[in-house]
Design an enzyme around this catalytic site. Structure first.
Site, PDB file in Angstrom:
ATOM      1  N   ARG A   1      37.247  51.559  46.065  1.00  0.00           N
ATOM      2  CA  ARG A   1      37.155  51.826  44.384  1.00  0.00           C
ATOM      3  C   ARG A   1      35.823  52.289  44.152  1.00  0.00           C
ATOM      4  NH1 ARG A   1      39.199  45.863  41.951  1.00  0.00           N
ATOM      5  NH2 ARG A   1      41.102  46.075  42.954  1.00  0.00           N
TER       6      ARG A   1
ATOM      7  N   HIS B   1      50.997  38.977  46.701  1.00  0.00           N
ATOM      8  CA  HIS B   1      51.692  39.296  45.260  1.00  0.00           C
ATOM      9  C   HIS B   1      52.988  38.461  45.782  1.00  0.00           C
ATOM     10  CE1 HIS B   1      49.388  42.980  45.678  1.00  0.00           C
ATOM     11  NE2 HIS B   1      49.330  42.830  44.228  1.00  0.00           N
TER      12      HIS B   1
ATOM     13  N   ASP C   1      44.432  39.076  49.366  1.00  0.00           N
ATOM     14  CA  ASP C   1      45.414  39.630  48.452  1.00  0.00           C
ATOM     15  C   ASP C   1      46.946  39.253  48.639  1.00  0.00           C
ATOM     16  OD1 ASP C   1      46.135  40.551  46.165  1.00  0.00           O
ATOM     17  OD2 ASP C   1      46.412  42.728  46.885  1.00  0.00           O
TER      18      ASP C   1
ATOM     19  N   CYS D   1      49.100  46.462  45.494  1.00  0.00           N
ATOM     20  CA  CYS D   1      50.330  45.963  44.749  1.00  0.00           C
ATOM     21  C   CYS D   1      51.449  47.006  44.882  1.00  0.00           C
ATOM     22  CB  CYS D   1      50.260  45.811  43.376  1.00  0.00           C
ATOM     23  SG  CYS D   1      48.513  45.620  42.732  1.00  0.00           S
TER      24      CYS D   1
ATOM     25  N   HIS E   1      49.984  38.551  40.844  1.00  0.00           N
ATOM     26  CA  HIS E   1      48.829  39.200  41.721  1.00  0.00           C
ATOM     27  C   HIS E   1      47.801  37.962  41.754  1.00  0.00           C
ATOM     28  CE1 HIS E   1      49.682  43.325  40.528  1.00  0.00           C
ATOM     29  NE2 HIS E   1      50.689  42.832  39.617  1.00  0.00           N
TER      30      HIS E   1
ATOM     31  N   GLN F   1      40.276  42.564  50.126  1.00  0.00           N
ATOM     32  CA  GLN F   1      41.061  41.488  49.302  1.00  0.00           C
ATOM     33  C   GLN F   1      41.839  40.552  50.214  1.00  0.00           C
ATOM     34  OE1 GLN F   1      43.047  42.204  45.590  1.00  0.00           O
ATOM     35  NE2 GLN F   1      42.207  44.184  45.270  1.00  0.00           N
TER      36      GLN F   1
ATOM     37  N   LYS G   1      45.691  37.046  32.595  1.00  0.00           N
ATOM     38  CA  LYS G   1      45.027  36.577  34.120  1.00  0.00           C
ATOM     39  C   LYS G   1      44.196  35.531  33.907  1.00  0.00           C
ATOM     40  CE  LYS G   1      41.840  40.234  34.438  1.00  0.00           C
ATOM     41  NZ  LYS G   1      40.850  40.966  35.264  1.00  0.00           N
TER      42      LYS G   1
END
Ligand code: TSB
Ligand code: ZN
Length: 589
Positions: free
Chosen positions: A306, A328, A326, A277, A458, A324, A412
């Protein structure tokens, strides 16, 4: 799989079986000290301190035998009540029980114990009446478990088991456990050479082998196409950032325990990034934006690191280095509903394409009491949560609500799936965020020429390629649709001496049409080569003999089927290429 916790009788029986296990262990290991032994969804476990002793596979059988012996005695299970002082005195030599007793609620004036023959345990109960009732059980597995789940504490021995009221239920459950083990992506992933791990690379750091890499590339292409069609802008960014970047985003305060430690290079302090992000916020902020430009959707197949506890890492499902899918989405407040709806529709669309049916939507909300975890703006939270609910209700999708599961920056929607082995995990996610755009001082110019702050969604449709692949392996049991299969067709000349030339012609034709094809002209029996296409779960087996050679035809068998179909070369090419292009599910599903 039956959930023991949903059935009062079974929960009690399993809890009693945990006591029976402890009694047997006490007989066999007099030094044993017992921590807790609860009933769980899958049965029960007991955490035991055996001193220096470590449980081995063969010990389970021995313990099980002793349990049977104790149960046969048919001792009554008797409840006693003690005052806190009496309990502290009774268990004074047992540090684990002392710990439990001293942490009990002030108001809990009466402490209960349950005894069966020579064994007594501190316990709230309830239990079955006599040990005779505990008949149909099985010890399933064992593992190490840190006391109170803290890796700084001593490692205890955890033994798992399950108990039923009759043999049939136990047999069914054991059968399901065996089937789940067969489906486990770690087993199939190894057999089909999808991924491997190596201690020199580290735990939670799997490596994708050629077959896995091929599957992942197809998944990337698939979702990239979908996102491009929806106007996503894809970027590449580094998988590190400075500590200051994560201080700005708030991750340093709220997410630090999930991050790899900082490393210093020259004067800069870097971290391996746990999320993308912040990078995407900076990309948005790189340009001025008008209200007409929004939504702006920045996507990336982004590698993150992580810290996951060593006991929690699992195959491709829970890793420490992940990629990911991913994005945004930067939107105006009036666009939240529509954009969120698009994401939910995309999730539904993707799941349909993969034939995924076993999943649940979870709407994760804040816990209004928890002011420390969640930023403090009740109005904003209430509006955001109401908006997500409204969209979900409008779409008519089933969902359940989970209080206290929201991210620190907003509510979320998560998609929950159940792996073959172990607890549920989140696959897709879509998270509303009012906070990060503020922290990064992002804005757009509205129709009055005023600066406004965008809202961010996200979202990760696959979640990570890692976890999605793990799930897909288990859903398909390794029988991937043709478009995802590392090898899509195997060409087998009946007699390599006579038919190899024609087989090569067919292979070359398929290669020219971008089919991933192999030729198996080994000097092995036909039956042997055919069986191998089945164990390798290859979608199309092409068998070429005299007739095919003379008529220039192709005879094929679909995976798992006995009958053979004969078609012209053109027909076959069209058939298989259409199936790949359309990303069809397997025909025999
Ligand atoms: C969606 N910032 C958001 C992103 O923009 C984010 O990182 N969300 S997340 O923390 O929920 O992670 C996204 C997805 O990654 C999760 O839904 C889950 O499917 C997957 N994931 C999380 N942790 C792991 C892990 N340790 N191993 C594999 N996949 C993981
Ligand atoms: Zn994010």
């Amino acid at each position: 799989m039956i959930n023991i916790k949903e059935n009062e009788r079974l929960e009690m029986l399993n809890h009693s079986c945990a006591h029976l296990l402890a009694q047997a262990v006490q007989h066999l290991y007099p030094q044993a000290k017992f921590w807790v032994g609860p009933a769980i969804e899958e049965g029960f476990y007991y955490d035991i301190d055996l001193g220096d002793e470590v449980i081995k596979e063969e010990d389970l059988e021995r313990i099980e035998k002793e349990m049977k012996k104790c149960a046969k005695d048919g001792k009554k299970i008797i409840r006693h009540e003690l005052s806190k002082e009496e309990a502290l005195e009774k268990f004074k030599d047992d540090p684990y029980k002392i710990d439990l007793i001293s942490r009990m609620d002030e108001n809990e004036t009466v402490i209960s114990c349950y005894s069966q023959g020579d064994f007594t345990d501190l316990c709230r109960g309830p239990h079955v009446e006599t040990t005779k009732e505990i008949k149909y059980f099985k010890l399933l597995k064992f593992s190490g478990a840190y006391w109170k789940g803290d890796s700084k504490n001593k490692m205890l021995q955890r033994i798992y088991g399950v108990c039923f009221d009759n043999q049939e239920d136990l047999d069914n459950c054991l059968k399901e456990i065996a089937e789940a083990k067969e489906r486990d992506h770690r087993k199939i992933g190894k057999e089909q050479e999808i991924f491997m791990s190596h201690e020199l690379v580290g735990s939670g750091m799997p490596m994708w082998l050629p077959n896995g890499a091929l599957i992942r590339k197809q998944l990337e292409n698939y979702i990239y196409e979908k996102e491009q069609k929806q106007g996503y802008l894809h970027v590449y960014t580094p998988c590190v950032g400075t500590v200051d970047l994560y201080k700005t985003s708030g991750h340093w305060d709220h997410y630090k325990e999930n991050m790899f430690p900082m490393m210093k290079v020259d004067e800069e302090e870097f971290v391996l990034r746990p999320m993308n992000c912040p990078h995407h916020m900076l990309i948005y902020g790189n340009k001025l934006h008008s209200y007409r430009d929004l939504p702006i959707r920045i996507g990336e197949f982004a590698t993150d690191f992580r810290y996951e506890a060593s006991g929690a890492v699992k195959g491709l499902e829970r890793v420490r280095c992940m990629c990911q899918n991913d994005a945004h989405l930067f939107v105006r407040p009036d666009q939240i509903g529509e954009e969120f709806q698009k994401v939910v529709r995309l999730i539904l669309d993707v799941y349909e394409d993969f034939g995924i049916k076993n999943y649940k939507f979870r709407l994760s909300l804040r816990d209004p009491e928890d002011k420390e975890k969640y930023f403090d703006d009740d109005k904003m939270w209430d509006e955001a949560e109401a908006k997500l609910r409204e969209v979900l209700n409008g779409l008519g999708v089933d969902y359940f609500e989970a209080v206290g599961e929201a991210a620190f920056y907003g509510p979320k929607l998560d998609v929950e799936v159940k792996p073959a082995v172990g607890p549920e995990v989140t696959l897709s996610t879509c998270q509303l965020d009012f906070l990060l755009p503020r922290r990064f001082e992002l804005n757009y110019i509205d129709s009055n020429g005023e600066k406004q702050i965008p809202v961010v969604l996200h979202r990760a449709i696959f979640g990570t390629f890692d976890r999605f692949t793990a799930f897909l392996i288990e859903e398909t049991k390794g029988v991937f649709p043709t478009w995802l299969s590392p090898v899509q067709a195997s060409v087998i000349p009946v007699n390599p001496e006579l038919h190899q030339e024609y087989a090569e012609e067919v292979r070359d034709l398929l290669l020219a049409n971008n089919v991933r094809v192999e030729l198996d002209a080994r000097n092995e029996k036909l039956g042997y080569r055919l069986r191998e296409t089945q164990t390798r779960k290859i979608p199309y087996t092409i068998i070429l003999g005299d007739q095919e050679k003379d008529n220039k035809t192709i005879s094929y068998r679909l995976f798992g089927q006995k009958d053979t179909t004969t078609v012209s070369q053109e027909e076959f090419v069209k058939l298989i290429c259409d199936e790949i292009k359309n990303r069809s599910l397997r025909k025999n599903d």
